[in-house]
Design a protein around this motif. Sequence first.
Motif, short mmCIF file in Angstrom:
data_model
loop_
_atom_site.label_atom_id
_atom_site.label_comp_id
_atom_site.label_asym_id
_atom_site.label_seq_id
_atom_site.Cartn_x
_atom_site.Cartn_y
_atom_site.Cartn_z
N PRO A 7 8.63 11.19 8.74
CA PRO A 7 8.34 12.16 7.67
C PRO A 7 7.66 11.52 6.47
CG PRO A 7 10.69 11.74 7.79
CD PRO A 7 10.06 11.07 8.98
N CYS A 8 7.80 10.21 6.29
CA CYS A 8 7.15 9.54 5.16
C CYS A 8 5.63 9.47 5.35
CB CYS A 8 7.73 8.15 4.95
SG CYS A 8 9.44 8.17 4.33
N SER A 9 5.18 9.62 6.60
CA SER A 9 3.73 9.57 6.85
C SER A 9 3.05 10.89 6.48
CB SER A 9 3.46 9.25 8.33
OG SER A 9 3.88 10.33 9.14
N LEU A 10 3.83 11.93 6.20
CA LEU A 10 3.27 13.23 5.90
C LEU A 10 2.97 13.45 4.41
CD1 LEU A 10 5.62 15.36 8.17
CD2 LEU A 10 3.36 14.46 8.72
N ASN A 11 3.60 12.65 3.55
CA ASN A 11 3.44 12.85 2.12
C ASN A 11 3.53 11.49 1.42
OD1 ASN A 11 3.96 13.32 -0.67
ND2 ASN A 11 4.77 15.36 -0.21
N ILE A 12 2.42 11.02 0.89
CA ILE A 12 2.37 9.69 0.26
C ILE A 12 3.24 9.62 -0.99
CG2 ILE A 12 0.29 10.10 -1.13
CD1 ILE A 12 1.15 6.84 0.73
N GLU A 13 3.33 10.73 -1.71
CA GLU A 13 4.16 10.74 -2.92
C GLU A 13 5.64 10.57 -2.57
OE1 GLU A 13 5.15 13.84 -6.53
OE2 GLU A 13 3.12 13.84 -5.70
N SER A 14 6.10 11.30 -1.55
CA SER A 14 7.49 11.16 -1.09
C SER A 14 7.72 9.76 -0.52
CB SER A 14 7.81 12.19 -0.01
OG SER A 14 7.89 13.48 -0.57
N ALA A 15 6.73 9.24 0.19
CA ALA A 15 6.86 7.89 0.77
C ALA A 15 7.02 6.84 -0.32
CB ALA A 15 5.65 7.58 1.64
#
Length: 193
Positions: free
Chosen positions: A64-72
């Motif tokens: 799931p971290c690959s879907l949103n750089i800000e969340s990652a």
Amino acid sequence: MQLFVTLDPSAQGQVQGLCGNFNGLESDDFKTSCGLVEATGASFANSWKAQSSCHDKLDWLDDPCSLNIESANYAEHWCSLLKKKETPFSRCHLAVDPTEYYKRCKYDTCNCQNNEDCLCAALSSYARACAAKGVMLWGWRERVCNKDVDACPSSQIFLYNLTTCQQTCRSLSEGNTHCLKGFAPVDGCGCPD
């Protein structure tokens, strides 16, 4: 966000559901009410829905971290506290390896609608694992997840070592009837001395 269950050994093999079946075999903990063993957490959880009208939980096959750089970036910044030497978590590294907790922290934080709640639950899980090994992580919430520290009702204070035997009218009057031996301390709001 979290539930910790302590069962008496006499319940071994007598339970079923989302917390597993307590038979000592991790390989069959995803057993459905029909007796089938599911391969993924989401399909297992869906099989135990109490109401069929509830939406199914979807499996995340990708990170799931690959879907949103800000969340990652958020997850990496805060979850990496588990591995760093200069944080309160480092006091527990010899007792509990933080590697799996770090991976789970990143996954959960990126996979969650409210990143901070999931982050704090993941960090708290590591703190509890440490407490179970006898290593108390005092003050870890001073840098992160500190909104809970100030959220206690006016009659309570935030404690890092809550057990089932706190200073409450009930526990003081009824003695050991509510005290569990070997209960790992958790953090949260409790009564002052």
